[in-house]
Scaffold this motif. Sequence first.
Motif, PDB file in Angstrom:
ATOM      1  N   THR A  14       3.923   2.098  17.819  1.00 42.74           N
ATOM      2  CA  THR A  14       4.587   2.937  19.217  1.00 42.74           C
ATOM      3  C   THR A  14       3.322   3.506  19.727  1.00 42.74           C
ATOM      4  O   THR A  14       3.032   3.542  21.080  1.00 42.74           O
ATOM      5  CB  THR A  14       5.274   4.029  18.608  1.00 42.74           C
ATOM      6  N   VAL A  15       2.147   3.853  19.022  1.00 43.74           N
ATOM      7  CA  VAL A  15       1.055   4.288  19.617  1.00 43.74           C
ATOM      8  C   VAL A  15       0.203   3.161  20.322  1.00 43.74           C
ATOM      9  O   VAL A  15      -0.150   3.716  21.545  1.00 43.74           O
ATOM     10  CB  VAL A  15       0.129   4.919  18.425  1.00 43.74           C
ATOM     11  N   GLU A  16       0.377   2.007  20.021  1.00 44.47           N
ATOM     12  CA  GLU A  16      -0.309   0.881  20.485  1.00 44.47           C
ATOM     13  C   GLU A  16       0.227   0.707  21.991  1.00 44.47           C
ATOM     14  O   GLU A  16      -0.506   0.522  22.774  1.00 44.47           O
ATOM     15  CB  GLU A  16      -0.152  -0.161  19.865  1.00 44.47           C
ATOM     16  N   VAL A  17       1.536   0.867  22.206  1.00 43.67           N
ATOM     17  CA  VAL A  17       2.414   0.759  23.378  1.00 43.67           C
ATOM     18  C   VAL A  17       1.977   1.800  24.137  1.00 43.67           C
ATOM     19  O   VAL A  17       1.442   2.132  25.493  1.00 43.67           O
ATOM     20  CB  VAL A  17       3.834   0.847  23.230  1.00 43.67           C
ATOM     21  N   ALA A  18       1.874   3.180  23.651  1.00 42.61           N
ATOM     22  CA  ALA A  18       1.589   4.428  24.392  1.00 42.61           C
ATOM     23  C   ALA A  18       0.280   4.327  24.828  1.00 42.61           C
ATOM     24  O   ALA A  18       0.171   4.874  26.152  1.00 42.61           O
ATOM     25  CB  ALA A  18       1.739   5.700  23.580  1.00 42.61           C
ATOM     26  N   ARG A  19      -0.736   3.867  24.447  1.00 37.51           N
ATOM     27  CA  ARG A  19      -2.117   3.620  24.753  1.00 37.51           C
ATOM     28  C   ARG A  19      -2.240   2.855  26.251  1.00 37.51           C
ATOM     29  O   ARG A  19      -3.181   2.896  26.849  1.00 37.51           O
ATOM     30  CB  ARG A  19      -3.021   3.163  23.970  1.00 37.51           C
ATOM     31  N   ASN A  20      -1.217   2.185  26.311  1.00 45.04           N
ATOM     32  CA  ASN A  20      -1.156   0.924  27.131  1.00 45.04           C
ATOM     33  C   ASN A  20      -0.264   1.597  28.470  1.00 45.04           C
ATOM     34  O   ASN A  20      -0.017   0.709  29.381  1.00 45.04           O
ATOM     35  CB  ASN A  20      -0.815  -0.279  26.861  1.00 45.04           C
ATOM     36  N   VAL A  21       0.468   2.744  28.336  1.00 54.39           N
ATOM     37  CA  VAL A  21       1.272   3.135  29.679  1.00 54.39           C
ATOM     38  C   VAL A  21       0.251   3.661  30.574  1.00 54.39           C
ATOM     39  O   VAL A  21      -0.643   4.511  30.358  1.00 54.39           O
ATOM     40  CB  VAL A  21       1.987   4.360  28.984  1.00 54.39           C
ATOM     41  N   LYS A  22       0.634   3.218  31.786  1.00 52.92           N
ATOM     42  CA  LYS A  22      -0.316   3.680  33.024  1.00 52.92           C
ATOM     43  C   LYS A  22       0.219   4.873  33.540  1.00 52.92           C
ATOM     44  O   LYS A  22       1.558   5.074  33.661  1.00 52.92           O
ATOM     45  CB  LYS A  22      -0.280   2.410  34.113  1.00 52.92           C
ATOM     46  N   PRO A  23      -0.477   5.813  34.042  1.00 54.77           N
ATOM     47  CA  PRO A  23      -0.005   7.058  34.837  1.00 54.77           C
ATOM     48  C   PRO A  23       1.244   6.875  35.616  1.00 54.77           C
ATOM     49  O   PRO A  23       2.097   7.663  35.637  1.00 54.77           O
ATOM     50  CB  PRO A  23      -1.088   7.689  35.330  1.00 54.77           C
ATOM     51  N   ASP A  24       0.958   5.834  36.486  1.00 56.78           N
ATOM     52  CA  ASP A  24       2.056   5.553  37.587  1.00 56.78           C
ATOM     53  C   ASP A  24       3.465   4.966  36.737  1.00 56.78           C
ATOM     54  O   ASP A  24       4.181   4.711  37.681  1.00 56.78           O
ATOM     55  CB  ASP A  24       1.689   4.519  38.650  1.00 56.78           C
ATOM     56  N   GLN A  25       3.351   4.737  35.876  1.00 57.21           N
ATOM     57  CA  GLN A  25       4.557   4.312  34.776  1.00 57.21           C
ATOM     58  C   GLN A  25       5.328   5.618  34.386  1.00 57.21           C
ATOM     59  O   GLN A  25       6.359   5.332  33.800  1.00 57.21           O
ATOM     60  CB  GLN A  25       4.315   3.486  33.999  1.00 57.21           C
ATOM     61  N   LEU A  26       5.030   6.866  34.439  1.00 54.51           N
ATOM     62  CA  LEU A  26       5.630   7.786  33.829  1.00 54.51           C
ATOM     63  C   LEU A  26       6.972   8.185  34.526  1.00 54.51           C
ATOM     64  O   LEU A  26       7.759   8.795  33.832  1.00 54.51           O
ATOM     65  CB  LEU A  26       4.646   9.037  33.929  1.00 54.51           C
ATOM     66  N   THR A  27       7.142   7.628  35.824  1.00 55.77           N
ATOM     67  CA  THR A  27       8.254   8.111  36.504  1.00 55.77           C
ATOM     68  C   THR A  27       9.387   6.785  36.464  1.00 55.77           C
ATOM     69  O   THR A  27      10.461   6.752  37.047  1.00 55.77           O
ATOM     70  CB  THR A  27       8.041   8.320  37.938  1.00 55.77           C
ATOM     71  N   CYS A  32      16.839   4.476  28.138  1.00 58.45           N
ATOM     72  CA  CYS A  32      17.705   5.787  27.863  1.00 58.45           C
ATOM     73  C   CYS A  32      18.106   6.125  29.172  1.00 58.45           C
ATOM     74  O   CYS A  32      17.262   6.850  29.890  1.00 58.45           O
ATOM     75  CB  CYS A  32      16.810   6.783  27.279  1.00 58.45           C
ATOM     76  N   PRO A  33      19.349   6.009  29.868  1.00 57.38           N
ATOM     77  CA  PRO A  33      19.761   6.222  31.223  1.00 57.38           C
ATOM     78  C   PRO A  33      19.286   7.621  31.885  1.00 57.38           C
ATOM     79  O   PRO A  33      19.254   7.482  33.151  1.00 57.38           O
ATOM     80  CB  PRO A  33      21.430   6.201  31.074  1.00 57.38           C
ATOM     81  N   GLU A  34      19.070   8.729  31.065  1.00 59.79           N
ATOM     82  CA  GLU A  34      19.029  10.224  31.783  1.00 59.79           C
ATOM     83  C   GLU A  34      17.407  10.428  31.559  1.00 59.79           C
ATOM     84  O   GLU A  34      17.079  11.117  31.973  1.00 59.79           O
ATOM     85  CB  GLU A  34      19.836  11.036  30.963  1.00 59.79           C
TER      86      GLU A  34
END
Length: 194
Positions: A14-27, A32-34
């Motif tokens: 999960t941390v490996e995935v988290a490290r590759n999340v780009k700031p513009d992907q936070l929205t 999880c629908p909500e």
Amino acid sequence: MELHEMMARAGASTVEVARNVKPDQLTAPTPCPEWDVRALVNHLMFWSAFRSELAARKQQAPADDPVTEETDFTAQRDWPGTLARQLDRAVAAWAEPGATEGNTGLAGGSMPARMIGMMMVGELVVHGWDLARATGQTIDTDPATLATAHEMASAMGEQGRQMGAFGAEVELPESAPMLDRVLGLSGRNPQWTP
């Protein structure tokens, strides 16, 4: 494999995935629908990292705890680093003698500590997949960890649906990959795309 070892493996993926999340992907939307990615990350960090450690230590959060369900961890510059460090602390707590014995709780109430630990493994597997899928990534999970997540989802599925934590079960054949079956039990369509 011990429960804390599975937690460590699921957490590392999960941390490996988290490290590759780009700031513009936070929205971006998530399975999880909500929740958007920001809400998913905050849920994951609060429950699977911070509250997991307390549950392993059979402690309640202090009344003045600055970490709450409203904390926006993504406002931190290195939130993936915070996730990694706190997951390490939670895993270390679950590795301590007696951590999986007796009862403990996460949000009030009490359950067998081993079941809470299995729930934390399941949270990391499922929400790790949620985060990966929402951000165009894949996630690796070893077979033993998946088997534990499946056991938890099978045992807790109906209760999870009644509490609104799981969606309606997505039925899949026994021949489906184990990860897909875990996802189906938790109310996720393994074919979900943003």
